[in-house]
Design a protein around this motif. Structure first.
Motif, PDB file in Angstrom:
ATOM      1  N   UNK A   1      32.484  31.395  38.117  1.00  0.00           N
ATOM      2  CA  UNK A   1      33.740  30.657  38.275  1.00  0.00           C
ATOM      3  C   UNK A   1      34.836  31.506  38.914  1.00  0.00           C
ATOM      4  N   UNK A   2      34.660  32.827  38.928  1.00  0.00           N
ATOM      5  CA  UNK A   2      35.695  33.706  39.481  1.00  0.00           C
ATOM      6  C   UNK A   2      35.968  33.363  40.945  1.00  0.00           C
ATOM      7  N   UNK A   3      37.217  33.553  41.336  1.00  0.00           N
ATOM      8  CA  UNK A   3      37.596  33.316  42.729  1.00  0.00           C
ATOM      9  C   UNK A   3      37.836  34.639  43.445  1.00  0.00           C
ATOM     10  N   UNK A   4      37.535  34.640  44.731  1.00  0.00           N
ATOM     11  CA  UNK A   4      37.708  35.791  45.608  1.00  0.00           C
ATOM     12  C   UNK A   4      36.914  37.009  45.123  1.00  0.00           C
TER      13      UNK A   4
ATOM     14  N   UNK B   1      44.054  35.099  49.852  1.00  0.00           N
ATOM     15  CA  UNK B   1      43.484  36.378  49.423  1.00  0.00           C
ATOM     16  C   UNK B   1      44.525  37.469  49.675  1.00  0.00           C
ATOM     17  N   UNK B   2      44.378  38.248  50.727  1.00  0.00           N
ATOM     18  CA  UNK B   2      45.323  39.304  51.082  1.00  0.00           C
ATOM     19  C   UNK B   2      45.100  39.624  52.566  1.00  0.00           C
ATOM     20  N   UNK B   3      46.163  39.994  53.266  1.00  0.00           N
ATOM     21  CA  UNK B   3      46.014  40.393  54.663  1.00  0.00           C
ATOM     22  C   UNK B   3      45.255  41.708  54.716  1.00  0.00           C
ATOM     23  N   UNK B   4      44.226  41.754  55.559  1.00  0.00           N
ATOM     24  CA  UNK B   4      43.423  42.964  55.700  1.00  0.00           C
ATOM     25  C   UNK B   4      42.621  42.911  56.994  1.00  0.00           C
TER      26      UNK B   4
ATOM     27  N   UNK C   1      44.325  45.897  46.413  1.00  0.00           N
ATOM     28  CA  UNK C   1      45.198  44.917  45.789  1.00  0.00           C
ATOM     29  C   UNK C   1      44.570  44.506  44.458  1.00  0.00           C
ATOM     30  N   UNK C   2      45.295  43.741  43.659  1.00  0.00           N
ATOM     31  CA  UNK C   2      44.746  43.272  42.379  1.00  0.00           C
ATOM     32  C   UNK C   2      43.475  42.467  42.561  1.00  0.00           C
ATOM     33  N   UNK C   3      43.318  41.801  43.699  1.00  0.00           N
ATOM     34  CA  UNK C   3      42.136  40.950  43.933  1.00  0.00           C
ATOM     35  C   UNK C   3      40.978  41.706  44.584  1.00  0.00           C
ATOM     36  N   UNK C   4      41.193  42.952  44.986  1.00  0.00           N
ATOM     37  CA  UNK C   4      40.157  43.724  45.659  1.00  0.00           C
ATOM     38  C   UNK C   4      38.994  43.999  44.708  1.00  0.00           C
TER      39      UNK C   4
END
Length: 121
Positions: free
Chosen positions: A14-17, A39-42, A109-112
């Motif tokens: 269920x996790x995203x990204x 998500x994040x710019x990269x 980032x926190x989502x990385x």
């Protein structure tokens, strides 16, 4: 290797990204993920990144244009191109990229998700 039921694989998390590895071929990892929002710019300096949408809509924002992908559509973000995936709620997509490709390039980032934390399902 056994055949892979991609639709079934999407039901296992269920996790995203958070990319999940479902196959490997010639040094390329086949990953699936779910996403909602941005998500994040990269960028990936040395690797292209292929996206294929299975459910929902994924917009690949780039500094000079946006690429909107619907179900069954794909796009390859060329190496070195800064991008930021933006997904409608509960979008399901696949990425095919070299095994050494960092989730959010050199951006942390926190989502990385670190390479060592990307798991097979």
């Amino acid at each position: 290797m056994n055949k892979v039921d991609i639709a079934e694989k999407f039901t296992l998390f269920t996790e995203e990204w958070t990319p999940k590895i479902i196959a490997e071929s010639n040094g390329q990892l086949v990953k699936i993920a779910k996403g909602s929002g941005e998500l994040v710019w990269h960028q990936h300096d040395n690797e292209d990144e292929l996206f294929i949408v299975f459910k929902g809509k994924l917009t690949l924002q780039m500094r000079d244009k946006n690429i909107e992908l619907g179900i069954g559509e794909m796009y390859v973000v060329p190496r070195g191109v800064e991008h930021c995936p933006l997904a409608e709620p509960n979008t399901h997509f696949m990425m095919i990229e070299p095994a050494q490709t960092a989730h959010t390039g050199s951006v942390s980032d926190d989502v990385t998700v670190a390479l060592e934390d990307q798991h097979w399902i």
